[in-house]
Design a protein around this motif. Structure first.
Motif, short mmCIF file in Angstrom:
data_model
loop_
_atom_site.label_atom_id
_atom_site.label_comp_id
_atom_site.label_asym_id
_atom_site.label_seq_id
_atom_site.Cartn_x
_atom_site.Cartn_y
_atom_site.Cartn_z
N THR A 1 -2.52 14.88 -2.39
CA THR A 1 -2.97 14.99 -1.00
C THR A 1 -3.37 16.43 -0.73
O THR A 1 -2.65 17.35 -1.11
CB THR A 1 -1.83 14.59 -0.03
N ARG B 1 -4.10 19.27 2.09
CA ARG B 1 -3.80 19.56 3.50
C ARG B 1 -4.63 20.73 3.96
O ARG B 1 -4.69 21.75 3.28
CB ARG B 1 -2.33 19.91 3.68
N GLU B 2 -5.30 20.56 5.07
CA GLU B 2 -6.03 21.68 5.69
C GLU B 2 -5.60 21.72 7.14
O GLU B 2 -6.03 20.89 7.94
CB GLU B 2 -7.54 21.45 5.60
N GLU C 1 -3.85 20.75 10.20
CA GLU C 1 -3.20 19.51 10.62
C GLU C 1 -3.67 18.31 9.79
O GLU C 1 -3.01 17.29 9.72
CB GLU C 1 -3.54 19.22 12.11
N ARG C 2 -4.83 18.48 9.19
CA ARG C 2 -5.50 17.36 8.55
C ARG C 2 -4.94 17.11 7.14
O ARG C 2 -4.72 18.04 6.38
CB ARG C 2 -6.98 17.70 8.45
N GLN C 3 -4.68 15.88 6.82
CA GLN C 3 -4.22 15.52 5.48
C GLN C 3 -5.20 14.53 4.88
O GLN C 3 -5.67 13.62 5.55
CB GLN C 3 -2.86 14.83 5.56
N HIS C 4 -5.47 14.71 3.62
CA HIS C 4 -6.40 13.81 2.95
C HIS C 4 -5.77 13.36 1.63
O HIS C 4 -5.64 14.16 0.70
CB HIS C 4 -7.74 14.52 2.72
#
Ligand code: ADP
Ligand code: MG
Length: 233
Positions: free
Chosen positions: A17, A19-20, A22-25
């Motif tokens: 995963t 993380r940038e 707040e964003r998680q991918h």
């Protein structure tokens, strides 16, 4: 399990995963995969589907959040960084879209560097460089600097370099992405021939149908999961 039965690559519940803020991918979600020795596999999927991430994990360039990568029976996830680098140097060969040749070194010295890193003695290295550059059709370009070569020629040097230490696993990330159709075709044929010649295993990340046709099996990455393409296996 005997050596020949050990899969070239085994992935167990592999997750990654990014993380940038707040964003998680979640790019890979509990991926399980087994690739037998000698197979050539195309990894397809949309841009951003995680093809490069997968190759970087298999190659030990990046580490997963969880799960295991086993290459030739060695759990590379369990190795510390130094050991992983040594393992990578000995067992893996990489080809990238951007060729990544060292611009200040001649064609021959770009290949020689890998052999030096692997401790191949000078005389053996020179012989191997001769035969490899001959095999990739650049037998008369030993002394050339990379930037005088065409894109297709540079990628052929990169292939010679990737295979110089006879890696058992070759990872190619969009190897024809920067080439016109003719150059792409010759680079693919060459990669395919040289890898098969020594029984190597190859993973090619690509969005090209044509590239996939060269491979035994096509896998699709989507939504963090891998699916086997129907039809040709
Ligand atoms: P592909 O090679 O299939 O185009 P990538 O593996 O390069 O896909 O990328 C998968 C996803 O992960 C993309 O959404 C990309 O933006 C993201 N990603 C890749 N590397 C990083 C990173 N170092 N930091 C944050 N996000 C990343
Ligand atoms: Mg990519």
């Amino acid at each position: 399990m005997s050596d020949s039965e050990t899969p070239a690559i085994r992935l167990e519940r592999l997750s990654k995963t990014y993380r940038e803020g707040e964003r998680q991918h979640r790019v890979l979600a509990d991926v399980d995969l087994e690739i037998p020795r000698g197979a050539t596999i195309a990894i397809r999927g949309r841009s951003g589907s995680g093809k490069s991430t997968l190759l970087n994990l298999v190659g030990g360039i990046d580490v997963p959040d969880s799960g295991t990568v086993i290459v030739n029976g060695t759990n590379i996830t369990a190795l510390d960084e130094r050991r992983r680098t040594l393992f990578r140097r000995e067992h893996l060969g990489f080809v990238y879209q951007a060729f990544n040749l060292i611009p200040t070194l001649s064609v021959a010295d770009n290949v020689r560097l890998v052999l030096e890193l692997n401790g191949v003695p000078d005389s053996a290295a020179s012989e191997r460089i001769d035969s490899l550059l001959e095999a990739v059709g650049l037998g008369d370009r030993h002394a050339s600097l990379p930037d005088v070569l065409s894109g297709g020629e540079q990628q052929r040097v990169a292939i010679a370099r990737a295979l110089a230490h006879r890696p058992s696993v070759v990872l190619a990330d969009e190897p024809t992405g920067n080439l016109d159709d003719d150059a792409a075709e010759s680079v693919l044929a060459l990669l395919d021939r040289l890898v098969r010649q020594h029984g190597g295993t190859m993973l090619i990340a690509t969005h090209s149908q044509r590239v996939a046709e060269f491979c035994d099996t096509t896998l699709f990455l989507s939504g963090g999961h891998i699916e086997r393409a129907p039809g040709k296996t």
